[in-house]
Scaffold this motif. Structure first.
Motif, short mmCIF file in Angstrom:
data_model
loop_
_atom_site.label_atom_id
_atom_site.label_comp_id
_atom_site.label_asym_id
_atom_site.label_seq_id
_atom_site.Cartn_x
_atom_site.Cartn_y
_atom_site.Cartn_z
N GLY A 53 0.82 -1.20 0.00
CA GLY A 53 0.00 0.00 0.00
C GLY A 53 0.85 1.25 0.00
N TRP A 54 0.48 2.22 0.82
CA TRP A 54 1.19 3.49 0.86
C TRP A 54 1.43 3.92 2.31
CZ3 TRP A 54 2.83 6.16 -3.48
CH2 TRP A 54 2.34 5.69 -4.70
N VAL A 55 2.50 4.68 2.48
CA VAL A 55 2.85 5.25 3.78
C VAL A 55 3.00 6.76 3.60
CG1 VAL A 55 4.69 5.45 5.51
CG2 VAL A 55 3.99 3.19 4.67
N VAL A 71 6.26 -0.34 8.58
CA VAL A 71 6.94 0.96 8.53
C VAL A 71 6.36 1.90 9.57
CG1 VAL A 71 7.42 2.98 7.11
CG2 VAL A 71 7.48 0.69 6.08
N GLN A 72 5.06 1.96 9.65
CA GLN A 72 4.38 2.84 10.61
C GLN A 72 4.86 2.58 12.03
OE1 GLN A 72 -0.11 3.30 10.56
NE2 GLN A 72 0.11 2.01 12.38
N GLU A 73 4.85 1.32 12.44
CA GLU A 73 5.18 1.00 13.82
C GLU A 73 6.66 1.13 14.11
OE1 GLU A 73 2.87 0.73 16.13
OE2 GLU A 73 1.48 1.13 14.50
N VAL A 115 2.52 7.04 8.91
CA VAL A 115 1.28 6.29 9.07
C VAL A 115 0.99 5.52 7.80
CG1 VAL A 115 0.29 7.95 10.71
CG2 VAL A 115 -0.23 8.16 8.27
N ALA A 116 0.39 4.36 7.96
CA ALA A 116 -0.11 3.60 6.82
C ALA A 116 -1.37 4.29 6.31
CB ALA A 116 -0.42 2.17 7.23
N THR A 117 -1.45 4.50 5.02
CA THR A 117 -2.60 5.19 4.44
C THR A 117 -3.80 4.26 4.45
OG1 THR A 117 -1.15 6.49 3.03
CG2 THR A 117 -3.46 6.37 2.40
N ALA A 118 -4.87 4.71 5.07
CA ALA A 118 -6.07 3.90 5.23
C ALA A 118 -6.94 3.97 3.99
CB ALA A 118 -6.87 4.39 6.45
N PRO A 119 -7.78 2.95 3.78
CA PRO A 119 -8.74 3.01 2.68
C PRO A 119 -9.82 4.05 2.94
CG PRO A 119 -9.17 1.10 4.03
CD PRO A 119 -7.88 1.70 4.53
N GLU A 120 -10.56 4.39 1.89
CA GLU A 120 -11.60 5.41 2.05
C GLU A 120 -12.66 4.98 3.05
OE1 GLU A 120 -14.74 7.98 -0.68
OE2 GLU A 120 -13.44 6.47 -1.59
N ARG A 121 -13.00 3.71 3.04
CA ARG A 121 -13.95 3.17 4.02
C ARG A 121 -13.28 2.02 4.75
NH1 ARG A 121 -17.10 4.83 -0.23
NH2 ARG A 121 -18.85 6.17 0.32
N ALA A 136 -5.65 -1.97 0.62
CA ALA A 136 -6.88 -1.41 0.08
C ALA A 136 -6.82 0.09 -0.07
CB ALA A 136 -8.06 -1.79 0.98
N ALA A 137 -5.86 0.72 0.58
CA ALA A 137 -5.79 2.18 0.57
C ALA A 137 -5.50 2.68 -0.83
CB ALA A 137 -4.71 2.66 1.53
#
Length: 530
Positions: free
Chosen positions: A116-118, A162-164, A174-180, A406-407
């Motif tokens: 995903g993305w950070v 990476v986040q932790e 932070v790990a980029t969260a999905p929209e929902r 999913a982000a």
């Protein structure tokens, strides 16, 4: 192209929501008028509506306090979305002798992870150093080479790893969260939390986006005053030309949201003294942008002599605004309970990134990180379904929940809001909350504790505000030029945004430019008048 709307009309519920969260008298919510600029702050989420509401309720709270002090009718409240949009992007318009400051450092941004993305934040040297150290990377000082190594290191790891790792090293990612996100069934976060010793005759801050005050009782704003249990009779603010004239504010905030709030209080007449630690660096551009109208001093709270000086300032302060993680200042005797015990009339306003509850309450955060962690970045990316904003009522995201894969659809780069709207919006809401607390202190003689967070404002944006209509095709493009000015300052000729707060008789600019950080002595300006 502009048109004037009543903020209380059916097409702008956000102003009513914010005013209710502040505990404002419901009958005043419809008093805000706004000249709209439909193409200002374009976004898929209702950013324009958030910005308009935040500045609108701040203007209304200022007008309410001024009317209370002078025993006069409420001044007409009118704002302009062009001014609002320009103020919400003030750091981008800043120029010092024609030079633009650096907004984001090269190691701050989105990075592709294995799944995903950070999003990282490394604008300050110590955050940059911790980010690189957490991932086992050298800090060579070569920005391009360090960025390439960072990209490779993040790409080899899961986003949550990476986040932790970075968090454990004291850095920011932070790990980029999905929209929902997966855990979307939570109650919305409160927009404003407030508590204090309430008495009949004060209004409570309830509503869909407010947390009720502990021990509060509902009523009207028709009280005639009260007694302060330790300070004796209430001392009302005298009549004045500006709402916060003679009010003393200790400003322990940094970067954008808190400084925007205290910059606004300075505009409205308060004596704002910003207090920084001599050990913490501050970005010169951020200080120039948000230091308008304030004074600035340096004190180390861990140093006994400086702590004594700070205590003397606090003894005659009306307001203390802090922007540190919940509990970070408690060891210096600055917890809300300790402060209110010693200074019952003091208004304590606390700002944090993630709020005071939940697993991330103790973490550092910035606007860009909150956008990424709550699903805003995914909503603003090209992968979000449809062309409109997320539907209200879908729940708020717990930071770090859901799969990073999913982000933003995995392959699509996450997006950003057209402004650091969580920062600026929370700043104007915080100023509004302080102004309303001053109005209610006129009735009770007592202070209170106010708490706002960037995550609370994000929750409101995602799930509480109804998007407005799209701009008509004939709309003239938004131009910030009418809301920019130049001021001579110790830093040089400074171009900056004009204040967006609007009511009849409101000041059109700050009383003085920002001085050098820490250049002022740690004492209050003499009070004038009765």
């Amino acid at each position: 192209m502009t048109r004037e709307d009543a903020a209380g009309d059916a097409d702008d519920t956000a102003t009513g929501q914010a005013w209710a969260a502040l505990g404002g008298p419901p009958e005043l919510a419809g008093e805000v008028r706004c000249a709209t600029v439909p193409d200002a702050l374009p976004a898929r989420l209702p950013v324009r509506e958030l910005a308009r509401a935040a500045v609108g309720v701040c203007s209304l709270a200022a007008a309410e306090l001024l009317a209370r002090r002078n025993g006069s009718p409420l001044p007409a409240v009118r704002i302009h979305e062009g001014a609002v949009a320009t103020a919400f992007t003030s750091e981008r318009h800043l120029r010092i002798d024609g030079r633009a400051p650096v907004s984001f450092a090269p190691l701050s941004g989105f990075w592709r992870a294995d799944d995903g993305w950070v999003r990282t934040h490394a604008n300050y040297p110590h955050h940059r150093a911790r980010l690189l150290r957490a991932l086992g990377l050298p800090d060579t000082g070569d920005e391009a080479a360090d960025a390439a190594r960072l990209a490779a290191a993040v790409a080899a790891l899961p986003a949550r790893t990476v986040q932790e790792r970075v968090y454990a090293a004291g850095g920011l990612a932070v790990a980029t969260a999905p929209e929902r996100p997966a855990r979307a069934a939570r109650e919305p976060l409160p927009l404003v939390e407030t508590d204090g010793d309430e008495t009949p005759g004060t209004r409570t801050g309830t509503g869909a986006w407010a947390a009720p005050r502990a021990g509060a009782r509902a009523g009207t704003l028709s009280g005639t005053g009260g007694r302060d249990g330790r300070d004796g009779p209430a001392r009302p603010l005298p009549p004045a030309e500006l709402p916060a004239d003679g009010v003393r504010v200790l400003d322990l905030t940094r970067v954008i949201a808190g400084p925007v709030a205290t910059r606004t209080l300075a505009l409205l007449g308060a004596d704002v003294l910003r207090v920084d630690s001599p050990r913490l660096p501050e970005d010169p551009g951020a200080h120039a942008d948000t230091g308008l109208g304030k004074r600035s001093t340096l004190l180390g709270l861990a140093v006994p002599a400086d702590r004594e000086t700070f205590g003397a300032l606090l003894a005659s302060a009306d307001i203390l605004v802090t922007g540190y993680r919940p509990g970070a200042l408690d060891r210096f005797g600055l917890s809300p309970a300790a402060l209110r015990s010693r200074h019952p009339r003091l208004i304590v306003a606390q700002l944090s990134a993630w709020g005071r509850h939940g697993p991330w309450a103790g973490r550092r955060g910035f606007d860009s990180l909150v956008q990424a962690a709550t699903g805003i970045a995914a909503a603003e990316s090209g992968s979000a379904a449809g062309t409109g904003a997320s539907a209200p009522g879908t729940g708020t995201s717990a930071p770090g929940t859901g799969t990073a894969a999913a982000a933003a659809g995995g392959d699509v780069r996450p997006g950003v809001l057209p402004a650091q709207a969580l920062d600026h919006g929370t700043g104007y809401l915080l100023a509004a909350a302080v102004l309303r607390a001053l109005t209610e202190r006129e009735l009770t003689g007592r202070g209170r504790t106010l708490r706002l967070s960037l995550a609370g404002t994000a929750s409101w944006l995602l799930h509480g505000i109804r998007p407005g209509d799209p701009p008509p095709p004939t709309t003239a493009p938004y131009d910030p030029a009418p809301w920019l000015t130049e001021t001579d300052s110790p830093h040089g000729t400074q171009r900056h945004a004009l204040p967006p707060v609007g009511y009849a008789g409101a000041p059109v600019n700050w009383p003085h430019p920002p001085g050098p950080l820490g250049a002022d002595p740690p004492r209050w300006a003499p009070r004038t008048g009765p």
